[in-house]
Design a protein around this motif. Sequence first.
Motif, PDB file in Angstrom:
ATOM      1  N   LEU A  12       7.676 -14.953   4.522  1.00 13.95           N
ATOM      2  CA  LEU A  12       6.390 -15.447   5.016  1.00 13.95           C
ATOM      3  C   LEU A  12       6.410 -15.760   6.513  1.00 13.95           C
ATOM      4  N   THR A  13       7.588 -16.039   7.042  1.00 12.45           N
ATOM      5  CA  THR A  13       7.703 -16.283   8.481  1.00 12.45           C
ATOM      6  C   THR A  13       7.509 -14.998   9.261  1.00 12.45           C
ATOM      7  N   LEU A  14       7.980 -13.895   8.700  1.00 11.24           N
ATOM      8  CA  LEU A  14       7.766 -12.590   9.320  1.00 11.24           C
ATOM      9  C   LEU A  14       6.375 -12.124   8.885  1.00 11.24           C
ATOM     10  N   ASN A  15       5.437 -12.135   9.798  1.00 13.41           N
ATOM     11  CA  ASN A  15       4.045 -11.962   9.385  1.00 13.41           C
ATOM     12  C   ASN A  15       3.532 -10.532   9.391  1.00 13.41           C
ATOM     13  N   THR A  16       4.425  -9.552   9.527  1.00 11.67           N
ATOM     14  CA  THR A  16       3.982  -8.157   9.404  1.00 11.67           C
ATOM     15  C   THR A  16       4.934  -7.397   8.486  1.00 11.67           C
ATOM     16  N   THR A  17       4.406  -6.391   7.861  1.00 13.75           N
ATOM     17  CA  THR A  17       5.226  -5.517   7.033  1.00 13.75           C
ATOM     18  C   THR A  17       6.334  -4.898   7.866  1.00 13.75           C
ATOM     19  N   ARG A  18       5.978  -4.454   9.056  1.00 15.31           N
ATOM     20  CA  ARG A  18       6.950  -3.804   9.935  1.00 15.31           C
ATOM     21  C   ARG A  18       8.137  -4.726  10.216  1.00 15.31           C
ATOM     22  N   ALA A  19       7.868  -6.000  10.501  1.00 11.76           N
ATOM     23  CA  ALA A  19       8.944  -6.961  10.777  1.00 11.76           C
ATOM     24  C   ALA A  19       9.822  -7.156   9.546  1.00 11.76           C
ATOM     25  N   ARG A  20       9.222  -7.205   8.376  1.00 14.02           N
ATOM     26  CA  ARG A  20       9.988  -7.384   7.139  1.00 14.02           C
ATOM     27  C   ARG A  20      10.892  -6.181   6.880  1.00 14.02           C
ATOM     28  N   ILE A  21      10.344  -4.996   7.048  1.00 14.77           N
ATOM     29  CA  ILE A  21      11.141  -3.781   6.842  1.00 14.77           C
ATOM     30  C   ILE A  21      12.253  -3.699   7.883  1.00 14.77           C
ATOM     31  N   MET A  50      13.236   1.829   2.027  1.00 11.18           N
ATOM     32  CA  MET A  50      12.493   1.378   3.208  1.00 11.18           C
ATOM     33  C   MET A  50      11.901   2.558   3.973  1.00 11.18           C
ATOM     34  N   SER A  51      12.618   3.667   4.009  1.00 13.79           N
ATOM     35  CA  SER A  51      12.101   4.861   4.666  1.00 13.79           C
ATOM     36  C   SER A  51      10.834   5.342   3.965  1.00 13.79           C
ATOM     37  N   ARG A  52      10.882   5.370   2.661  1.00  9.88           N
ATOM     38  CA  ARG A  52       9.705   5.788   1.878  1.00  9.88           C
ATOM     39  C   ARG A  52       8.541   4.823   2.079  1.00  9.88           C
ATOM     40  N   LEU A  53       8.851   3.529   2.108  1.00  9.41           N
ATOM     41  CA  LEU A  53       7.801   2.518   2.272  1.00  9.41           C
ATOM     42  C   LEU A  53       7.152   2.624   3.659  1.00  9.41           C
ATOM     43  N   LYS A  54       7.958   2.856   4.674  1.00  9.53           N
ATOM     44  CA  LYS A  54       7.411   3.018   6.029  1.00  9.53           C
ATOM     45  C   LYS A  54       6.463   4.207   6.091  1.00  9.53           C
ATOM     46  N   LYS A  55       6.846   5.285   5.433  1.00 11.15           N
ATOM     47  CA  LYS A  55       5.992   6.477   5.432  1.00 11.15           C
ATOM     48  C   LYS A  55       4.634   6.156   4.809  1.00 11.15           C
ATOM     49  N   GLU A  56       4.646   5.437   3.698  1.00 16.71           N
ATOM     50  CA  GLU A  56       3.388   5.119   3.018  1.00 16.71           C
ATOM     51  C   GLU A  56       2.593   4.035   3.748  1.00 16.71           C
ATOM     52  N   SER A  57       3.257   3.256   4.583  1.00 14.83           N
ATOM     53  CA  SER A  57       2.529   2.221   5.327  1.00 14.83           C
ATOM     54  C   SER A  57       1.507   2.845   6.269  1.00 14.83           C
ATOM     55  N   LYS A  58       1.738   4.082   6.680  1.00 16.26           N
ATOM     56  CA  LYS A  58       0.775   4.763   7.549  1.00 16.26           C
ATOM     57  C   LYS A  58      -0.563   4.942   6.835  1.00 16.26           C
ATOM     58  N   THR A  59      -0.505   5.317   5.572  1.00 11.05           N
ATOM     59  CA  THR A  59      -1.745   5.484   4.802  1.00 11.05           C
ATOM     60  C   THR A  59      -2.426   4.138   4.605  1.00 11.05           C
ATOM     61  N   ARG A  60      -1.636   3.140   4.238  1.00 10.09           N
ATOM     62  CA  ARG A  60      -2.195   1.801   4.035  1.00 10.09           C
ATOM     63  C   ARG A  60      -2.866   1.308   5.320  1.00 10.09           C
ATOM     64  N   GLU A  94       3.076   7.275  -4.934  1.00  9.23           N
ATOM     65  CA  GLU A  94       4.378   7.105  -4.276  1.00  9.23           C
ATOM     66  C   GLU A  94       4.715   5.625  -4.118  1.00  9.23           C
ATOM     67  N   ILE A  95       3.747   4.796  -3.799  1.00  8.45           N
ATOM     68  CA  ILE A  95       4.015   3.357  -3.679  1.00  8.45           C
ATOM     69  C   ILE A  95       4.424   2.790  -5.032  1.00  8.45           C
ATOM     70  N   VAL A  96       3.786   3.233  -6.088  1.00  2.00           N
ATOM     71  CA  VAL A  96       4.180   2.817  -7.445  1.00  2.00           C
ATOM     72  C   VAL A  96       5.621   3.262  -7.722  1.00  2.00           C
ATOM     73  N   ALA A  97       5.973   4.471  -7.322  1.00  2.00           N
ATOM     74  CA  ALA A  97       7.337   4.969  -7.520  1.00  2.00           C
ATOM     75  C   ALA A  97       8.347   4.147  -6.708  1.00  2.00           C
ATOM     76  N   ILE A  98       7.987   3.775  -5.511  1.00  2.00           N
ATOM     77  CA  ILE A  98       8.858   2.924  -4.689  1.00  2.00           C
ATOM     78  C   ILE A  98       9.048   1.576  -5.368  1.00  2.00           C
ATOM     79  N   SER A  99       7.971   1.034  -5.897  1.00  2.48           N
ATOM     80  CA  SER A  99       8.051  -0.238  -6.615  1.00  2.48           C
ATOM     81  C   SER A  99       9.031  -0.137  -7.777  1.00  2.48           C
TER      82      SER A  99
END
Length: 163
Positions: free
Chosen positions: A45-54, A78-88, A141-146
């Motif tokens: 929660l201290t890291l307030n962006t997805t990018r910072a967490r990844i 994390m590589s897969r999640l970063k790729k999907e973050s573009k769509t989000r 893909e996000i479901v698969a990452i989960s």
Amino acid sequence: MAAMSDVLLRVGRLNYVWTNTESLLIYIIAHLLRVEKEAAIVVFLTLNTTRARIDLIERLSKLASTSPSDRKAILSAMSRLKKESKTRNKYNHCIYSFDDKGEISSTQLMRLVEDDKEIRYGKIEQMDAREIDLLEKSIAEIVAISRTLWAFIHASPQIAGEL
């Protein structure tokens, strides 16, 4: 053109699966830092962006104290999640344009591209069947990452004990 309800349903699903998947990063942080879940929640929660967490997770996984198998699994996820973050990011930070029937006709990104001579913004993309399909694939893909993260969590006794 895409029916507004179709687009909004998918964007809602995208956000739902994203939020659930991103919350799993708490367990990955706990594992890598070797702390209890409550401490990992504070870090998350201290890291307030997805990018910072990844970024944190990637850096921690590269430490010598992380096993090679954990490093490989975590960096892959994390590589897969970063790729999907573009769509989000696209669908959460765009302007939707509508046609004369009130249907969503396109998206316009709210990002500046600047060079020495000009500033451009707002790449426009048509909201058509192809785009809806790409949105569906991203959700899947996000479901698969989960599922990948859950499998990693359940396979790790330290993390599984925090569930």
